[in-house]
Design a protein around this motif. Structure first.
Motif, mmCIF file in Angstrom:
data_model
loop_
_atom_site.group_PDB
_atom_site.id
_atom_site.type_symbol
_atom_site.label_atom_id
_atom_site.label_comp_id
_atom_site.label_asym_id
_atom_site.label_seq_id
_atom_site.Cartn_x
_atom_site.Cartn_y
_atom_site.Cartn_z
ATOM 1 N N LEU A 12 25.505 -13.005 -9.248
ATOM 2 C CA LEU A 12 25.393 -14.239 -10.009
ATOM 3 C C LEU A 12 23.978 -14.766 -9.871
ATOM 4 N N PHE A 13 23.449 -15.291 -10.954
ATOM 5 C CA PHE A 13 22.067 -15.758 -10.974
ATOM 6 C C PHE A 13 21.983 -17.214 -11.410
ATOM 7 N N ASP A 14 21.076 -17.957 -10.784
ATOM 8 C CA ASP A 14 20.617 -19.205 -11.356
ATOM 9 C C ASP A 14 19.870 -18.837 -12.643
ATOM 10 N N LEU A 15 19.613 -19.808 -13.504
ATOM 11 C CA LEU A 15 18.962 -19.515 -14.778
ATOM 12 C C LEU A 15 17.465 -19.830 -14.738
ATOM 13 N N ASP A 16 17.118 -21.105 -14.748
ATOM 14 C CA ASP A 16 15.706 -21.508 -14.764
ATOM 15 C C ASP A 16 15.020 -21.141 -13.447
ATOM 16 N N GLY A 17 13.936 -20.403 -13.532
ATOM 17 C CA GLY A 17 13.195 -20.032 -12.336
ATOM 18 C C GLY A 17 13.721 -18.790 -11.657
ATOM 19 N N THR A 18 14.813 -18.237 -12.168
ATOM 20 C CA THR A 18 15.392 -17.024 -11.574
ATOM 21 C C THR A 18 15.500 -15.923 -12.619
ATOM 22 N N LEU A 19 16.144 -16.222 -13.752
ATOM 23 C CA LEU A 19 16.209 -15.271 -14.862
ATOM 24 C C LEU A 19 15.155 -15.571 -15.921
ATOM 25 N N ILE A 20 14.947 -16.856 -16.190
ATOM 26 C CA ILE A 20 14.003 -17.233 -17.253
ATOM 27 C C ILE A 20 12.916 -18.160 -16.719
ATOM 28 N N ASP A 21 11.739 -18.031 -17.327
ATOM 29 C CA ASP A 21 10.643 -18.948 -17.047
ATOM 30 C C ASP A 21 10.644 -19.991 -18.163
ATOM 31 N N SER A 22 11.322 -21.084 -17.917
ATOM 32 C CA SER A 22 11.470 -22.157 -18.909
ATOM 33 C C SER A 22 10.504 -23.310 -18.670
ATOM 34 N N ALA A 23 9.682 -23.201 -17.630
ATOM 35 C CA ALA A 23 8.767 -24.295 -17.284
ATOM 36 C C ALA A 23 7.865 -24.718 -18.443
ATOM 37 N N PRO A 24 7.334 -23.779 -19.241
ATOM 38 C CA PRO A 24 6.449 -24.217 -20.331
ATOM 39 C C PRO A 24 7.128 -25.146 -21.340
ATOM 40 N N ASP A 25 8.388 -24.872 -21.677
ATOM 41 C CA ASP A 25 9.088 -25.731 -22.630
ATOM 42 C C ASP A 25 9.556 -27.029 -21.983
ATOM 43 N N LEU A 26 10.021 -26.965 -20.740
ATOM 44 C CA LEU A 26 10.417 -28.180 -20.036
ATOM 45 C C LEU A 26 9.215 -29.098 -19.844
ATOM 46 N N GLY A 27 8.090 -28.497 -19.434
ATOM 47 C CA GLY A 27 6.877 -29.287 -19.241
ATOM 48 C C GLY A 27 6.375 -29.901 -20.532
ATOM 49 N N ALA A 28 6.455 -29.138 -21.613
ATOM 50 C CA ALA A 28 6.006 -29.653 -22.909
ATOM 51 C C ALA A 28 6.859 -30.829 -23.366
ATOM 52 N N ALA A 29 8.174 -30.734 -23.118
ATOM 53 C CA ALA A 29 9.075 -31.824 -23.504
ATOM 54 C C ALA A 29 8.759 -33.099 -22.727
ATOM 55 N N ALA A 30 8.441 -32.939 -21.447
ATOM 56 C CA ALA A 30 8.101 -34.102 -20.627
ATOM 57 C C ALA A 30 6.725 -34.645 -20.985
ATOM 58 N N ASP A 31 5.795 -33.746 -21.248
ATOM 59 C CA ASP A 31 4.432 -34.188 -21.536
ATOM 60 C C ASP A 31 4.365 -34.952 -22.865
ATOM 61 N N LYS A 32 5.255 -34.597 -23.786
ATOM 62 C CA LYS A 32 5.297 -35.315 -25.067
ATOM 63 C C LYS A 32 5.681 -36.783 -24.845
ATOM 64 N N LEU A 33 6.497 -37.041 -23.827
ATOM 65 C CA LEU A 33 6.825 -38.426 -23.502
ATOM 66 C C LEU A 33 5.559 -39.205 -23.154
ATOM 67 N N ARG A 34 4.657 -38.538 -22.448
ATOM 68 C CA ARG A 34 3.402 -39.188 -22.065
ATOM 69 C C ARG A 34 2.489 -39.401 -23.269
ATOM 70 N N THR A 35 2.251 -38.338 -24.007
ATOM 71 C CA THR A 35 1.303 -38.435 -25.124
ATOM 72 C C THR A 35 1.819 -39.368 -26.222
ATOM 73 N N ASP A 36 3.153 -39.432 -26.393
ATOM 74 C CA ASP A 36 3.715 -40.366 -27.368
ATOM 75 C C ASP A 36 3.460 -41.817 -26.975
ATOM 76 N N ARG A 37 3.167 -42.030 -25.697
ATOM 77 C CA ARG A 37 2.900 -43.380 -25.199
ATOM 78 C C ARG A 37 1.411 -43.617 -24.959
ATOM 79 N N GLY A 38 0.598 -42.699 -25.481
ATOM 80 C CA GLY A 38 -0.844 -42.859 -25.360
ATOM 81 C C GLY A 38 -1.405 -42.495 -24.006
ATOM 82 N N LEU A 39 -0.600 -41.815 -23.186
ATOM 83 C CA LEU A 39 -1.058 -41.387 -21.865
ATOM 84 C C LEU A 39 -1.653 -39.992 -21.966
ATOM 85 N N PRO A 40 -2.581 -39.643 -21.095
ATOM 86 C CA PRO A 40 -3.178 -38.309 -21.155
ATOM 87 C C PRO A 40 -2.184 -37.215 -20.763
#
Length: 224
Positions: A12-40
Motif C-alpha cells: 500500500l502506498f501513500d499518494l502525494d510524495g510517494t507515488l506522485i510529485d504533486s508539489a508543483p500543482d499544490l504550490g501553484a494553487a497556494a501561490d495564486k492565493l498570494r498573487t491574487d491578493r497582490g503579494l509576491p
C-alpha cells in the motif's frame, strides 16, 4: 538470502510524495492565493516540503496561517478551487514508479493507494493516471471516519483487497504514514525521496526500512 519483506502479499502506498510529485500543482494553487491578493510569489522550494500536508501545509507556507485562524476555512476552500483547476497540469509519477507498479502487477503482488487527500481530488488524479488502474484499493482521507495517522484507512484498504494486515507493507513519506502503518499491524517503509515535512527527522519515525527511490522497494520484497 531472502529479502526482508519476502512474505508481503500487498503493498500500500501513500499518494502525494510517494507515488506522485504533486508539489508543483499544490504550490501553484497556494501561490495564486498570494498573487491574487497582490503579494509576491514564493519559490516552489518553500512549498515542496509541506506539500504532503495539503491545504494545511500550503496555507502555512503562503500565509503563515494555522487552522485556528478565523480566515482559514475560507482560504482553504479557495485553495481547493485553485487546485481543482490545475490538479494534473504539472503532477507526475516519480521516476521508477511505473516500473515498480508493473513489477507488482506482473508478480501478482497486490497494491493499493491510501492517502489523506479528499476523494474529490484523489479520484480525479487516479482517473488521469492510467498506471493506477490496476490498484486493488484506493482509500482517500474521507473514505473512513478517521484519516491517517489513525489505522482505519489502512485496515479498510487491506479488507477491500482481502489481505491480512500482517502481509501488507505500507510505504509513505510522512511520519503519520509510519504511525498509521504500525498501528494497523503492517510493516512500514519510509519514502526518503518524498516531502518528509518539517517536524521530526525521518530516521526517528520507527519505519522498518527506508528507500531513496521507488525502485529500491523491489530489493526489499523480491529476490534478486
Amino acid at each position: 538470502m531472502n529479502p526482508p519483506f519476502a512474505d508481503v502479499r500487498a503493498v500500500l502506498f501513500d499518494l502525494d510524495g510517494t507515488l506522485i510529485d504533486s508539489a508543483p500543482d499544490l504550490g501553484a494553487a497556494a501561490d495564486k492565493l498570494r498573487t491574487d491578493r497582490g503579494l509576491p510569489s514564493l519559490p516552489m522550494e518553500q512549498y515542496r516540503p509541506l506539500a504532503g500536508a495539503g491545504a494545511r501545509g500550503m496555507l502555512s507556507v503562503a500565509f503563515g496561517m494555522t487552522p485556528e485562524h478565523p480566515e482559514f476555512a475560507d482560504l482553504r476552500e479557495e485553495f481547493f478551487v485553485n487546485y481543482e483547476a490545475c490538479i494534473h497540469q504539472r503532477t507526475k509519477v516519480f521516476p521508477g514508479v511505473d516500473t515498480l507498479i508493473a513489477h507488482l502487477h506482473q508478480t501478482g503482488t497486490g497494491w493499493g493507494i491510501v492517502t489523506n487527500k479528499a476523494a474529490r481530488f484523489t479520484d480525479v488524479l487516479v482517473k488521469a493516471t492510467p498506471l493506477f488502474s490496476s490498484a486493488g484499493a484506493v482509500i482517500s482521507g474521507d473514505t473512513t471516519p478517521h484519516p491517517k495517522p489513525h489505522p482505519a484507512p489502512l485496515l479498510e484498504a487491506a479488507a477491500r483487497m482481502g489481505m491480512a494486515p500482517e502481509y501488507c507493507l505500507y510505504v509513505g513519506d510522512d511520519e503519520r504514514d509510519i504511525v498509521a502503518g504500525r498501528a494497523a499491524g503492517m510493516r512500514t517503509v519510509a519514502a526518503m525521496y518524498g516531502y518528509l515535512g518539517t517536524q521530526t527527522s525521518a530516521q526517528h519515525w520507527g519505519a522498518d526500512a527506508a528507500i531513496n527511490s521507488p525502485l529500491e522497494l523491489l530489493q526489499l520484497i523480491s529476490a534478486p
